[in-house]
Scaffold this motif. Structure first.
Motif, PDB file in Angstrom:
ATOM      1  N   LYS A 121      42.008  94.431  46.321  1.00  0.00           N
ATOM      2  CA  LYS A 121      42.004  94.935  45.030  1.00  0.00           C
ATOM      3  C   LYS A 121      41.260  94.156  44.024  1.00  0.00           C
ATOM      4  N   ALA A 122      41.763  92.857  43.987  1.00  0.00           N
ATOM      5  CA  ALA A 122      41.592  91.780  42.756  1.00  0.00           C
ATOM      6  C   ALA A 122      39.993  91.432  43.217  1.00  0.00           C
ATOM      7  N   ALA A 123      39.617  91.280  44.799  1.00  0.00           N
ATOM      8  CA  ALA A 123      38.242  90.816  44.886  1.00  0.00           C
ATOM      9  C   ALA A 123      37.320  91.819  44.696  1.00  0.00           C
ATOM     10  N   ARG A 124      37.874  92.846  44.849  1.00  0.00           N
ATOM     11  CA  ARG A 124      36.745  94.244  44.731  1.00  0.00           C
ATOM     12  C   ARG A 124      36.561  94.380  43.047  1.00  0.00           C
ATOM     13  N   ALA A 125      37.681  94.334  42.400  1.00  0.00           N
ATOM     14  CA  ALA A 125      37.547  94.488  40.815  1.00  0.00           C
ATOM     15  C   ALA A 125      36.426  93.292  40.435  1.00  0.00           C
ATOM     16  N   ALA A 126      36.715  92.145  40.884  1.00  0.00           N
ATOM     17  CA  ALA A 126      35.742  91.014  40.403  1.00  0.00           C
ATOM     18  C   ALA A 126      34.174  91.544  40.832  1.00  0.00           C
ATOM     19  N   GLU A 127      34.175  91.878  42.057  1.00  0.00           N
ATOM     20  CA  GLU A 127      32.701  92.156  42.410  1.00  0.00           C
ATOM     21  C   GLU A 127      32.225  93.262  41.570  1.00  0.00           C
ATOM     22  N   LEU A 128      32.974  94.265  41.326  1.00  0.00           N
ATOM     23  CA  LEU A 128      32.434  95.394  40.409  1.00  0.00           C
ATOM     24  C   LEU A 128      32.154  95.043  38.886  1.00  0.00           C
TER      25      LEU A 128
END
Length: 159
Positions: free
Chosen positions: A99-106
């Motif tokens: 979730k943290a990596a996905r949020a950073a990507e978005l």
């Protein structure tokens, strides 16, 4: 393409209990499906699906296994329970990281390679946990339960 290890069903994983073995094969299928997705560059998407599948599997299979160990007063039941909790924590930890990596990507601060690398690490940890748990802990449970039930059958037919 990223190479990942598959878990093959071998004699080393057999527990002497057909119910456990059947359910363990389902976990191997889940873990191997994640590995195949990683090899196809789809690890991040498969990892997201794996979180839900792994927790559903854990709820179903771990309950079965823990009830079996309790019913036959298996001496390794407490260790088994603790390892099941470690599995759930493993899933939770990687889900948070995802979730943290996905949020950073978005937010434009990350990249898809980060998620794919996380999927590879997650898969490796799943392979390690799964192989160790089945080959060491669950094997002891299966052998113990099989021995106890075999003794019960011998006693019942001796009368």
């Amino acid at each position: 393409m990223t190479e990942v290890n598959r878990i093959e069903w071998t004699e080393e994983l057999k527990t002497s209990h057909a119910g456990l073995d059947s359910q363990h094969k389902e976990l191997l299928t889940l873990v191997n499906e994640l590995g195949e997705a990683i090899q196809q560059g789809q690890g991040a998407a498969a990892m997201k699906r794996m979180f839900a599948c792994a927790l559903a599997y854990a709820d179903w299979h771990f309950r079965y296994e823990e009830e079996l160990a309790a019913k036959y007063q298996c001496p390794i039941a407490e260790r088994n329970f603790k390892e099941h909790e470690a599995f759930r924590q493993l899933i939770a930890t990687f889900e948070q990281q995802y979730k943290a990596a996905r949020a950073a990507e978005l937010a434009g601060q990350g990249n898809p390679e980060t998620l794919e690398a996380l999927a590879v690490t997650f898969h490796k940890r799943l392979v390690d946990w799964t192989f160790h748990h089945i080959a060491v802990v669950d094997k002891q449970i299966g052998e113990y339960v099989s021995a106890v039930t075999a003794d019960e059958v011998k006693m019942a037919t001796a009368c």
